[in-house]
Design an enzyme around this catalytic site. Structure first.
Site, PDB file in Angstrom:
ATOM      1  N   ARG A 180      16.675 -20.624  11.518  1.00 49.91           N
ATOM      2  CA  ARG A 180      16.121 -19.216  11.506  1.00 49.91           C
ATOM      3  C   ARG A 180      17.223 -18.276  11.382  1.00 49.91           C
ATOM      4  O   ARG A 180      17.113 -16.992  10.873  1.00 49.91           O
ATOM      5  CB  ARG A 180      15.227 -18.954  12.495  1.00 49.91           C
ATOM      6  CG  ARG A 180      14.400 -17.619  12.395  1.00 49.91           C
ATOM      7  CD  ARG A 180      13.449 -17.300  13.572  1.00 49.91           C
ATOM      8  NE  ARG A 180      14.001 -17.374  14.722  1.00 49.91           N
ATOM      9  CZ  ARG A 180      13.711 -18.425  15.641  1.00 49.91           C
ATOM     10  NH1 ARG A 180      12.803 -19.215  15.365  1.00 49.91           N
ATOM     11  NH2 ARG A 180      14.104 -17.982  17.064  1.00 49.91           N
ATOM     12  N   TYR A 215       7.123   0.840  -6.543  1.00 48.21           N
ATOM     13  CA  TYR A 215       6.429  -0.360  -6.646  1.00 48.21           C
ATOM     14  C   TYR A 215       5.383  -0.299  -5.473  1.00 48.21           C
ATOM     15  O   TYR A 215       5.357   0.372  -4.155  1.00 48.21           O
ATOM     16  CB  TYR A 215       7.137  -1.750  -5.830  1.00 48.21           C
ATOM     17  CG  TYR A 215       6.519  -2.865  -5.424  1.00 48.21           C
ATOM     18  CD1 TYR A 215       5.694  -3.472  -6.196  1.00 48.21           C
ATOM     19  CD2 TYR A 215       7.034  -3.612  -4.502  1.00 48.21           C
ATOM     20  CE1 TYR A 215       4.941  -4.687  -6.151  1.00 48.21           C
ATOM     21  CE2 TYR A 215       6.234  -4.841  -4.112  1.00 48.21           C
ATOM     22  CZ  TYR A 215       5.303  -5.515  -4.902  1.00 48.21           C
ATOM     23  OH  TYR A 215       4.679  -6.613  -4.452  1.00 48.21           O
ATOM     24  N   ASP A 236      16.089   0.366  -4.609  1.00 50.09           N
ATOM     25  CA  ASP A 236      15.501  -0.860  -5.194  1.00 50.09           C
ATOM     26  C   ASP A 236      16.262  -0.976  -6.559  1.00 50.09           C
ATOM     27  O   ASP A 236      15.816  -0.360  -7.450  1.00 50.09           O
ATOM     28  CB  ASP A 236      14.215  -0.817  -5.059  1.00 50.09           C
ATOM     29  CG  ASP A 236      13.346  -2.139  -5.525  1.00 50.09           C
ATOM     30  OD1 ASP A 236      13.985  -3.014  -6.246  1.00 50.09           O
ATOM     31  OD2 ASP A 236      12.149  -2.432  -5.103  1.00 50.09           O
ATOM     32  N   LYS A 267      12.062 -11.643  -9.079  1.00 52.82           N
ATOM     33  CA  LYS A 267      11.981 -11.230 -10.514  1.00 52.82           C
ATOM     34  C   LYS A 267      13.426 -11.844 -11.274  1.00 52.82           C
ATOM     35  O   LYS A 267      13.483 -12.552 -11.269  1.00 52.82           O
ATOM     36  CB  LYS A 267      12.013  -9.787 -10.408  1.00 52.82           C
ATOM     37  CG  LYS A 267      10.977  -9.005  -9.638  1.00 52.82           C
ATOM     38  CD  LYS A 267       9.324  -9.645  -9.862  1.00 52.82           C
ATOM     39  CE  LYS A 267       8.397  -8.820  -9.316  1.00 52.82           C
ATOM     40  NZ  LYS A 267       8.590  -8.873  -7.806  1.00 52.82           N
TER      41      LYS A 267
END
Length: 384
Positions: free
Chosen positions: A57, A109, A180, A205
């Site tokens: 983690r 978004y 972004d 993406k």
């Protein structure tokens, strides 16, 4: 992973070369060319831990290769992979104290906007939605703000922000900036070089590029921000699986080829759609009469592979267009090798200022004549 010393032997490499070479293992006799995938949740550990791996983690060798490669592409010091694009956005935004003010594009978004609206409702955060193409309005909205979140091009309206001006204004006012860069990719623009504090990606993406993983990433030059994002990733469990990161790194190697082809296809399709009698409006920054053309030409290396189209006949024609295609895939998301399309306002959470009839095209890498033939027949059927 021990970095390859040869990777930094050449002082200036083209982005296409960086995409292929960054994040490789050290060049030792008999060593692998590609970094291995480490499938272990824990590591051998005795005594007081140092900097070595302890528990997956907190970090794994598989993450490091991708993080190094993406940071190199963005021109950043720190690359941090997370479990999804939204995990990356949430980590980049960070904890907003009550009374904070965030400036964000009115078109962005939808889940980013939803996340900020949730912060507003729960923690008395003020969210100022702006037309990001109106530089004066955005700069005015920065007065008294704490955070600027920018998309350029915006999703799904493809507005282009004056990034140098907005990022400089934010810095002058002590406002942290997050860009972004999913649509443009590091091959289209490098926001850190333009003055951004943080860059985020939906790795799902273009970076991974094959519609088969869900990942996000943050890139920054700020040591404190990087530490905060890594802490967020650990404490919130917003971690990425090693196989997903391996696939993303493999996809990154061909990013330049995929983006070049998809962007070239988009330019040609936008040109043809612009002249088609069944089309009421087309948005793509490559078009000379697009509102963002001049700005995009000045600050981007390519115009992107997302096109917005509004067919004659409104919403019903838009739905009919999506139903009539045979090669294009009706689906959400973008940035894969295959061409996708959807009417964005079919989603109840999409911004109400997005036109009901806007169809977002994510142009892929197929033969452009095949893509056009399918669009043309679908437009004819949809508007008959």
């Amino acid at each position: 992973m021990t970095p390859d010393p040869h990777a930094h032997a050449v002082p200036s490499l083209a982005p296409a070369t960086v995409a292929v070479t960054a994040g490789r293992p050290s060049r030792v006799q008999g060593g692998p060319v590609n970094p291995p995938v480490v499938l272990s949740s824990t590591y051998v550990s005795r005594g007081i831990p140092g900097d070595e791996p302890l528990y997956a983690r907190g970090g794994t060798e598989t993450w490091e290769s991708f993080e190094q490669a993406l940071a190199a592409l963005e021109g950043g010091e720190h690359g941090i992979v997370l479990g999804s694009g939204m995990a990356a956005i949430a980590a980049a935004i960070g904890d907003l104290p009550p009374g904070s003010t965030v400036v964000v594009p009115r078109h962005a978004y939808q889940v980013t906007l939803g996340y900020l609206d949730d912060r507003a409702a729960r923690y008395d955060v003020e969210v100022r939605r702006v037309d990001v193409a109106d530089t004066e309005a955005v700069v005015a909205a920065l007065d008294g703000a704490d955070l600027l979140v920018v998309e350029s091009p915006t999703n799904p309206m493809l507005e282009i922000a004056d990034l140098p001006a907005l990022l400089a204004a934010a810095r002058d006012r002590g406002v942290r900036s997050v860009v972004d860069n999913t649509f443009a990719t590091p091959l289209g623009q490098q926001p850190l070089a333009l003055g951004a504090d943080v860059v985020v990606h939906s790795v799902t993406k273009y970076l991974s590029g094959h519609t088969d993983v869900v990942l996000g990433a943050v890139v920054t030059n700020d040591d404190r921000i990087a530490a905060d994002v890594r802490s967020y990733r650990t404490l919130h469990g917003a971690i990425a699986g090693p196989m997903e990161v391996f696939l993303a790194l493999r996809g990154l190697r061909t990013l330049h080829l995929r983006v070049e082809r998809a962007a070239a296809n988009a330019v040609e399709l936008a040109r043809r759609l612009h002249d088609h009698p069944a089309v009421a409006e087309v948005r793509h920054p490559s078009l000379p009469d697009d509102p963002g053309h001049g700005r995009a030409a000045a600050q981007m290396a390519h115009f992107g592979a997302v096109v917005g189209v509004r067919p004659v006949g409104g919403r019903n024609a838009a739905d009919a267009l999506v139903d009539a295609v045979r090669l294009w895939v009706p689906a959400t998301s973008l940035g894969g090798v295959e061409s996708l399309l959807e009417r964005r306002r079919r989603l109840a959470t999409e911004s109400p200022t997005v036109p009901e009839d806007l169809v977002r095209l994510s142009v892929g890498v197929e033969d452009v004549e095949d893509l056009w033939a399918d669009l043309a027949q679908a437009l004819e059927r949809a508007t008959a």
